[in-house]
Design a protein around this motif. Structure first.
Motif, PDB file in Angstrom:
ATOM      1  N   ASP A  80       0.830  -1.208   0.000  1.00 51.27           N
ATOM      2  CA  ASP A  80       0.000   0.000   0.000  1.00 51.27           C
ATOM      3  C   ASP A  80       0.863   1.256   0.000  1.00 51.27           C
ATOM      4  N   GLU A  82       3.982   1.559  -1.018  1.00 49.50           N
ATOM      5  CA  GLU A  82       4.694   1.700  -2.293  1.00 49.50           C
ATOM      6  C   GLU A  82       3.777   2.246  -3.369  1.00 49.50           C
ATOM      7  N   ALA A  83       2.526   1.731  -3.407  1.00 46.47           N
ATOM      8  CA  ALA A  83       1.569   2.212  -4.403  1.00 46.47           C
ATOM      9  C   ALA A  83       1.247   3.687  -4.169  1.00 46.47           C
ATOM     10  N   GLN A  86       4.054   5.733  -5.405  1.00 48.07           N
ATOM     11  CA  GLN A  86       4.046   5.781  -6.869  1.00 48.07           C
ATOM     12  C   GLN A  86       3.060   6.824  -7.363  1.00 48.07           C
ATOM     13  N   SER A  87       1.961   7.029  -6.594  1.00 44.35           N
ATOM     14  CA  SER A  87       0.944   7.989  -7.026  1.00 44.35           C
ATOM     15  C   SER A  87       1.415   9.423  -6.856  1.00 44.35           C
TER      16      SER A  87
END
Length: 297
Positions: A80, A82-83, A86-87
């Motif tokens: 979560d 890392e995502a 990335q956003s």
């Protein structure tokens, strides 16, 4: 039962050794905590906790399951995080399709600045004048001129207005005369941009009215720079984007025609597949174009 939620509830019950404490920590009712733990036990077919009126203890199976839950939940939380990062952080490969003329004259010179600003983005720039299918061909974004696009599922973000100019070389005008009104164009050799929505029909806007002129000529081509070169060589009258012929108009190698009758202004758009959860690399590229590019009329 939400399996991951139940695992999180079970973890807090074990850590706090209390259903009431876990409920308070998680913002749930005691009944909801009990229901999640009971659901896990029913799903697994094994008792995880021994409960009495005075105390609670973890069974052997419960302790082993708790240790596995720690690892699994840590992986989920890391994924979560890392995502979410990335956003926010622009990174990755950005595949861009752009028209050949605009790409060569105006996009290519500013790409280095974009790469310097966003060192974690790689750009794959494909310059061509055809209408690409973003999803099927794997493009993140397409830069196109116009206003209406065949694929209504795409989002079209307007970048800058783009003026167009009717022009010809002094050599052509000396041989064939200068058109005084739009209707005169029908007697001239007109050079055609073949990818236009109406290649052989030019719409002009005058002081009090607009009109469409059906044109004809000896040459059509699908690239604005090639069209400009034909006009410079005296092959005929061309309708060209202003960003292609700015220098040639300034130095007199091309002459602006029918100045009281302006071709419809177009705009440059960034096309992409979705607006929600737009990848940072796409959003940053659009913002960079809007910052660096200037209207050309």
């Amino acid at each position: 039962m939400d399996h991951v939620t139940a695992m999180r509830v079970f973890r807090r019950v074990v850590e706090l050794e209390s259903f009431v404490g876990a409920a308070r920590d998680l913002g749930l009712s005691k009944a909801a905590v009990s229901k999640n733990v009971a659901g896990l036990e029913a799903h697994l077919g094994v008792r995880l906790l021994e409960r009495t009126t005075r105390r609670m203890r973890t069974t052997e199976a419960g302790l082993a399951y708790y240790q596995r839950c720690l690892r699994i939940l840590a992986e989920i939380e890391e994924a979560d995080l890392e995502a979410a990062q990335q956003s926010r952080v622009p990174k990755g490969l950005l595949r861009v399709s752009a028209p050949m003329s605009f790409g060569l004259l105006h996009l290519a010179p500013i790409i280095a600045g974009f790469l310097e600003r966003y060192p974690e983005i790689e750009v794959d720039l494909d310059m061509n004048d055809r209408a690409v299918n973003l999803v099927e061909e794997g493009y993140d974004i397409a830069i196109r001129g116009g206003g209406t696009f065949a694929d209504s599922s795409l989002v079209a973000q307007r970048i800058i207005p783009v003026g167009r100019v009717l022009c010809a070389s002094p050599r052509y005008l000396a041989a064939r005369g200068v058109p005084a009104v739009p209707q005169d164009l029908q007697a001239h050799a007109c050079l055609v941009y073949s990818l236009s929505s109406s290649p052989r029909n030019w719409r002009l806007i005058g002081p009090e009215q607009s009109m469409s002129i059906a044109i004809k000529g000896p040459y059509s081509v699908n690239n604005s720079i090639a069209l400009r070169e034909a006009a410079l060589a005296g092959a005929g009258i061309a309708l060209l984007p202003a960003f292609v012929i700015g220098t040639e108009l300034e130095d007199g190698r091309l002459v602006r025609l029918l100045e009281d009758w302006q071709p419809e202004e177009q705009a440059l758009y960034a096309l992409f597949a979705q607006r929600r959860y737009l990848a940072p690399k796409i959003r940053c590229f659009i913002e960079y174009l809007m910052e660096r590019l200037r209207p050309v009329r």
